[in-house]
Design a protein around this motif. Structure first.
Motif, short mmCIF file in Angstrom:
data_model
loop_
_atom_site.label_atom_id
_atom_site.label_comp_id
_atom_site.label_asym_id
_atom_site.label_seq_id
_atom_site.Cartn_x
_atom_site.Cartn_y
_atom_site.Cartn_z
N CYS A 211 11.24 -14.20 115.73
CA CYS A 211 10.91 -15.61 115.91
C CYS A 211 11.63 -16.18 117.14
N GLY A 212 11.65 -17.52 117.24
CA GLY A 212 12.16 -18.16 118.44
C GLY A 212 13.45 -18.93 118.24
N ASP A 213 14.34 -18.48 117.35
CA ASP A 213 15.63 -19.15 117.17
C ASP A 213 16.53 -18.89 118.37
N TRP A 214 17.38 -19.88 118.71
CA TRP A 214 18.27 -19.69 119.84
C TRP A 214 19.53 -20.54 119.69
N TYR A 215 20.53 -20.24 120.49
CA TYR A 215 21.78 -21.01 120.52
C TYR A 215 22.27 -21.04 121.96
N ASP A 216 23.21 -21.94 122.23
CA ASP A 216 23.76 -22.01 123.58
C ASP A 216 25.12 -22.69 123.55
N LEU A 217 26.00 -22.26 124.44
CA LEU A 217 27.28 -22.90 124.68
C LEU A 217 27.41 -23.07 126.19
N VAL A 218 27.77 -24.27 126.62
CA VAL A 218 27.82 -24.54 128.05
C VAL A 218 29.02 -25.43 128.37
N ASP A 219 29.71 -25.15 129.46
CA ASP A 219 30.79 -26.01 129.93
C ASP A 219 30.19 -27.26 130.57
N LEU A 220 30.70 -28.43 130.21
CA LEU A 220 30.18 -29.69 130.72
C LEU A 220 31.06 -30.23 131.84
N VAL A 221 30.46 -30.98 132.72
CA VAL A 221 31.17 -31.55 133.86
C VAL A 221 32.01 -32.74 133.38
N GLY A 222 33.25 -32.81 133.88
CA GLY A 222 34.10 -33.96 133.58
C GLY A 222 34.95 -33.77 132.35
N HIS A 224 37.69 -31.85 129.63
CA HIS A 224 37.69 -30.62 128.84
C HIS A 224 36.58 -30.74 127.78
N ARG A 225 35.35 -30.43 128.17
CA ARG A 225 34.20 -30.65 127.30
C ARG A 225 33.28 -29.43 127.30
N ILE A 226 32.61 -29.23 126.17
CA ILE A 226 31.57 -28.19 126.07
C ILE A 226 30.36 -28.76 125.35
N GLY A 227 29.22 -28.17 125.60
CA GLY A 227 28.01 -28.48 124.86
C GLY A 227 27.65 -27.29 123.98
N VAL A 228 27.35 -27.56 122.72
CA VAL A 228 26.95 -26.51 121.77
C VAL A 228 25.61 -26.93 121.17
N SER A 229 24.64 -26.04 121.19
CA SER A 229 23.32 -26.39 120.68
C SER A 229 22.66 -25.19 120.01
N VAL A 230 21.71 -25.49 119.13
CA VAL A 230 20.84 -24.47 118.55
C VAL A 230 19.43 -25.05 118.48
N GLY A 231 18.44 -24.17 118.41
CA GLY A 231 17.07 -24.63 118.32
C GLY A 231 16.18 -23.60 117.65
N ASP A 232 14.96 -24.01 117.38
CA ASP A 232 14.02 -23.15 116.65
C ASP A 232 12.61 -23.43 117.17
N VAL A 233 11.96 -22.39 117.67
CA VAL A 233 10.58 -22.48 118.16
C VAL A 233 9.65 -21.94 117.08
#
Length: 409
Positions: A211-222, A224-233
């Motif tokens: 299937c189309g499940d996914w996740y992501d971790l990304v360093d954010l600008v500005g 000490h921050r990160i973005g954490v996400s998940v999704g489902d297609v």
């Protein structure tokens, strides 16, 4: 012309062919009169019973492979949601009046799924063509005609079996390619500054399609921050994996420049409206600020993230929920909410394969997840991720893909 009300239950019972309705647990939910006559079992001996308790395999005849083949076919239907047409099967049936004595029978079954509103298989229509008499024709003195019929029947059965094998091999190759594509696009486990994160992806067990499940971790600008996400297609195979890659990349890029997760999801929602195959895709995005000890979040039709505080309190981040990504051609601003945490808390994001079960309210799965996280909250993220999968996924594996992200804050 006036409409005529059709009694479909009566039609079902009057069908000349043998038809049974099975639940997802392979229990007889209903049978028609032809099935009762053809099997020599009463409705009371069939309805409510597990199909292979009623029709077990013949332990004394290795040539009678019908039970094993039927079981494999039914499991394929449950995992793929697609109809499975079986070739001719020899299925010995035990004589009820003489236990231990088996009658040689030949059936040609077709198994068709009936899905619910969530797209998952709820019932299987099991249709059987009785061809025993054709196979016995030669023995009854039909001579050359019987041999011709038998040869033709077996020839067509072999052709059908070969076609089924080729289709399964094609699906298996597509699954391998889709899995390789997903592994290439999804980030590996990583250290997020001084904070540890664990990621897991589990394809559905027994399914021919990924299937189309996914996740992501990304360093954010500005800061000490990160973005954490998940999704489902929604969907399966290479198409779903390709859409997953597009939406994940779009959210990664949007998160780096957006003011918050709601704005990032707004951008991806507009993009999803022009991506074929992104219909009803869901996602949840969180922005974690380690300096301010805050989590800002927004959800587009996705199950809520979980924040496990050091004292064991479990908080579902469910105060900013909106429809799926493509729900509005001209999207309005999505809701956004924030909460605070103390160092040592744990943030968990996941897809619905972790919590959803057939014939069970989703709240039961959420409570199961909350309790597992509360009990094991002191474990490191890698260990905690493994424990959660072990405790929440069924012993034989889930029928839906599962993505999981665990971040120690």
């Amino acid at each position: 012309m006036t409409e005529t009300s059709i009694d479909y239950a009566a039609v079902y019972q009057a069908l000349p062919g043998m038809v049974a309705v099975l639940t997802a647990d392979l229990v007889f939910a209903d049978v028609n009169e032809a099935y009762v006559r053809g099997t020599g079992r009463s409705r009371e001996q069939l309805v409510g019973r597990y199909v292979f308790d009623v029709f077990p395999g013949n332990p004394d005849n290795p040539d009678s492979t019908g039970m094993r083949n039927l079981q494999a076919s039914l499991l394929r239907v449950l995992s793929t949601g697609e109809r499975d047409t079986m070739p001719l099967q020899r299925y010995d049936v035990e004589d009820l009046e003489r236990p231990g004595e088996w009658e040689e029978r030949y059936w040609s079954p077709v198994n068709t799924p009936v899905t619910g509103s969530d797209g998952k298989v709820e019932l299987i229509v099991h249709r059987v063509e009785e061809v025993t008499e054709l196979i016995r024709a030669r023995g009854r003195g039909w001579g050359d005609q019987g041999r011709v019929l038998e040869a033709e029947l077996y020839s067509r059965a072999r052709e059908l079996q070969e076609l089924n094998n080729r289709l399964r091999q094609a699906h298996a190759r597509e699954r391998e390619v889709a899995l390789a594509l997903q592994e290439a696009m999804l980030p590996a486990r990583r250290q997020t500054g001084d904070h540890r994160a664990a990621v897991r992806y589990r394809p559905a067990v027994g399914s021919l399609n990924v299937c189309g499940d996914w996740y992501d971790l990304v360093d954010l600008v500005g800061g000490h921050r990160i973005g954490v996400s998940v999704g489902d297609v929604v969907g399966h195979g290479l198409a779903a994996a390709g859409v997953m890659g597009q939406l994940r990349s779009a959210l990664t890029a949007a998160s780096r420049v957006a003011d918050g997760p709601a704005q990032a999801l707004n951008v991806v929602g507009r993009y999803a409206n022009v991506v074929d195959g992104a219909e009803s895709a869901t996602a949840v995005a969180t922005f974690v600020d380690f300096d301010r000890h805050t989590i800002t979040y927004s959800s587009a039709g996705h199950p809520p993230p979980v924040l496990v505080h050091r004292d064991g309190r479990v908080e579902f981040l469910d105060r900013a929920t909106d429809p799926p990504l493509d729900a509005r051609p001209d999207p309005t601003p999505r809701p956004e909410a924030a909460t605070t945490f103390e160092p040592g808390a744990t943030l968990v994001l996941y897809t619905d394969g972790l919590i959803e079960r057939r014939r069970e309210d989703i709240d039961a799965g959420l409570l199961r997840l909350a309790e597992a996280l509360r009990r094991h909250r002191t474990q490191d993220p890698e260990t905690l991720a493994d424990i959660v999968l072990l405790e929440l996924l069924p012993p034989g594996g889930a029928t839906d893909d599962t993505a999981l992200v665990v971040v120690r804050l």
